[in-house]
Design an enzyme around this catalytic site. Structure first.
Site, short mmCIF file in Angstrom:
data_model
loop_
_atom_site.label_atom_id
_atom_site.label_comp_id
_atom_site.label_asym_id
_atom_site.label_seq_id
_atom_site.Cartn_x
_atom_site.Cartn_y
_atom_site.Cartn_z
N ARG A 101 4.38 -1.00 9.40
CA ARG A 101 4.18 -2.39 9.85
C ARG A 101 5.15 -2.64 10.99
O ARG A 101 6.37 -2.53 10.82
CB ARG A 101 4.46 -3.38 8.71
CG ARG A 101 4.56 -4.82 9.20
CD ARG A 101 4.52 -5.83 8.10
NE ARG A 101 3.18 -5.94 7.55
CZ ARG A 101 2.76 -6.95 6.77
NH1 ARG A 101 3.59 -7.93 6.46
NH2 ARG A 101 1.52 -6.98 6.32
N HIS A 128 -4.75 -5.77 11.90
CA HIS A 128 -4.32 -5.61 10.50
C HIS A 128 -5.48 -4.96 9.74
O HIS A 128 -6.11 -5.57 8.87
CB HIS A 128 -3.97 -6.98 9.92
CG HIS A 128 -3.19 -6.94 8.63
ND1 HIS A 128 -2.80 -5.77 8.03
CD2 HIS A 128 -2.73 -7.95 7.84
CE1 HIS A 128 -2.12 -6.05 6.92
NE2 HIS A 128 -2.07 -7.37 6.78
N GLN A 131 -5.86 -4.98 5.80
CA GLN A 131 -6.29 -6.26 5.25
C GLN A 131 -7.81 -6.38 5.32
O GLN A 131 -8.45 -6.88 4.40
CB GLN A 131 -5.64 -7.40 6.04
CG GLN A 131 -5.99 -8.78 5.52
CD GLN A 131 -5.38 -9.06 4.16
OE1 GLN A 131 -4.19 -8.91 3.99
NE2 GLN A 131 -6.19 -9.49 3.20
N ASP A 224 -6.03 -18.02 8.89
CA ASP A 224 -4.74 -17.32 8.75
C ASP A 224 -3.68 -18.26 9.30
O ASP A 224 -4.00 -19.26 9.95
CB ASP A 224 -4.80 -16.00 9.55
CG ASP A 224 -3.50 -15.20 9.46
OD1 ASP A 224 -2.77 -15.35 8.46
OD2 ASP A 224 -3.22 -14.41 10.38
N CYS A 264 -5.71 -14.05 4.21
CA CYS A 264 -4.92 -12.85 3.92
C CYS A 264 -3.63 -13.16 3.18
O CYS A 264 -3.08 -12.30 2.50
CB CYS A 264 -4.64 -12.07 5.20
SG CYS A 264 -3.55 -12.90 6.37
N ARG A 292 -6.15 -5.41 -1.89
CA ARG A 292 -5.31 -4.60 -0.99
C ARG A 292 -5.01 -3.26 -1.67
O ARG A 292 -5.03 -2.21 -1.03
CB ARG A 292 -3.99 -5.34 -0.68
CG ARG A 292 -4.15 -6.60 0.16
CD ARG A 292 -4.63 -6.30 1.55
NE ARG A 292 -3.76 -5.41 2.28
CZ ARG A 292 -2.63 -5.77 2.90
NH1 ARG A 292 -2.27 -7.03 2.93
NH2 ARG A 292 -1.90 -4.88 3.55
N1 NVA Z 1 -1.15 -13.10 11.24
C1 NVA Z 1 -0.13 -13.00 10.22
C2 NVA Z 1 -0.59 -12.12 9.11
C3 NVA Z 1 0.38 -11.98 7.97
C4 NVA Z 1 -0.11 -11.06 6.89
C5 NVA Z 1 1.15 -12.48 10.83
O1 NVA Z 1 1.08 -11.55 11.65
O2 NVA Z 1 2.22 -13.01 10.52
N1 CP Z 2 -1.55 -10.24 3.84
C1 CP Z 2 -0.43 -9.52 4.02
O1 CP Z 2 -0.37 -8.54 4.75
O2 CP Z 2 0.63 -10.00 3.30
P1 CP Z 2 2.14 -9.51 3.41
O3 CP Z 2 2.67 -9.99 4.74
O4 CP Z 2 2.83 -10.19 2.26
O5 CP Z 2 2.20 -8.02 3.32
#
Ligand code: NVA
Ligand code: CP
Length: 307
Positions: A101, A128, A131, A224, A264, A292
């Site tokens: 990540r 992502h 997801q 989101d 998500c 997930r």
């Molecule tokens: N769009 C959000 C997704 C979190 C799982 C982010 O990047 O913070």
């Molecule tokens: N949806 C998702 O990726 O959640 P986290 O940021 O908690 O991993």
């Protein structure tokens, strides 16, 4: 040849369907496959915060007979101190796969170029894809076949989730709508890539600025956070600009009567979605969060089979 999942369109329609079918099998029989027995280790690296991704990869790797090695960039040499490709060359001698990540998509691409083990994007600024595998599994469970369904994404179309919905849904032959202000429309190159895929799958991608028009008859409504990780300094402008794109009971009333709501998570109730919707009867967000685990296990099994 080593396969990676860096963005949603790294999978063909047939490959995506195969992984979703395997995810359903593993959901029914959680300990059926142990490709990581040994145990082999999978490195799971986080430059950004996480709850779901961290837990589901750690649990899933253990379910597959392996050992998860969770690494925080803050306590490693990645993140300015060592390049992604040098890190990859060190890791590949010891781990079966690398899950990362991070911020820049370019870092993931460099990591993948530099290694012989599969690299999985566990969220970048741009995509992502893990997801989306979970989301498509969830939609299948609640609506049946994906092909021909209409999904509307509300909010920040420039975000990782906006881009991943556009690519993954057309790969599945779905009609994807994005409802956002013009300045938050998905990147033109991502839309162009999605249109090329849609031409082969019967799907489509349509951009809307009118939130009501975008909801009409949709089978799946999704949103989101308006403030993705790394965008915190833009918070005030984003709350102002994206306000009209909040998912409300009115939005759900315009969608198909049996429409489902997904998100998500983490969610900001009262901002991108009203509590009545995310905590209401059409919401399937807890199934989505559980999925997930099953989707990522299927992905790891599939990637290891390609080695
Ligand atoms: N769009 C959000 C997704 C979190 C799982 C982010 O990047 O913070
Ligand atoms: N949806 C998702 O990726 O959640 P986290 O940021 O908690 O991993």
């Amino acid at each position: 040849m080593t396969r990676h999942l860096l963005r949603d369109d790294d999978l063909t329609s047939a490959e995506q369907a195969e992984i979703l079918e395997l995810a359903a099998v593993l959901k029914k029989d959680r300990w059926k496959l142990k490709p990581l027995a040994g145990p082999q280790t999978v490195a799971v690296i986080f430059d950004k915060s996480s709850t779901r991704t961290r837990v589901s990869f750690a649990v899933g790797i253990a379910d597959l007979g392996g050992s998860p090695l969770i690494i925080s960039t803050a306590n490693s040499q990645l993140g300015g101190k060592e390049t992604p490709s040098d890190t990859a060359r060190v890791l590949e001698r010891q781990v079966a796969a690398i899950v990362w990540r991070t911020y820049a998509q370019a870092g993931l691409e460099e990591m993948a170029r530099g290694t012989t083990v599969p690299v999985v994007n566990a969220l970048s600024d741009d995509f992502h894809p893990c997801q989306l595998l979970a989301d498509l599994l969830t939609i299948t469970e609640h609506k049946g076949a994906l092909k021909g369904l209409t999904l509307t994404f509300y909010g920040d179309g420039t975000s990782n989730m906006g881009h991943s919905y556009v690519l993954a849904c057309v790969t599945a032959g779905m009609h994807v709508r994005v409802a956002s202000p013009l300045a938050y429309a998905p990147r033109a190159d991502v839309v162009a890539d999605a249109e090329a895929i849609a031409a082969t799958t019967g799907g489509s991608v349509t951009l809307y600025t009118d939130p009501d028009e975008a909801a009409a008859g949709a089978d799946v409504i999704v949103t989101d956070t308006w403030v993705s990780m790394g965008k915190e300094e833009e918070k005030a402008a984003r709350l102002r600009d994206l306000g009209p794109y909040k998912v409300t009971p009115h939005t759900m009333s315009l969608a198909a009567s049996d429409a489902i709501f997904i998100h998500c998570l983490p969610a900001d109730r009262g901002y991108e979605v009203d509590a009545e919707v995310i905590d209401g009867p059409q919401s399937v967000v807890w199934d989505e969060a559980e999925n997930r685990l099953h989707a990522q296990k299927a992905l790891l099994v599939w990637l290891l089979r390609q080695q």
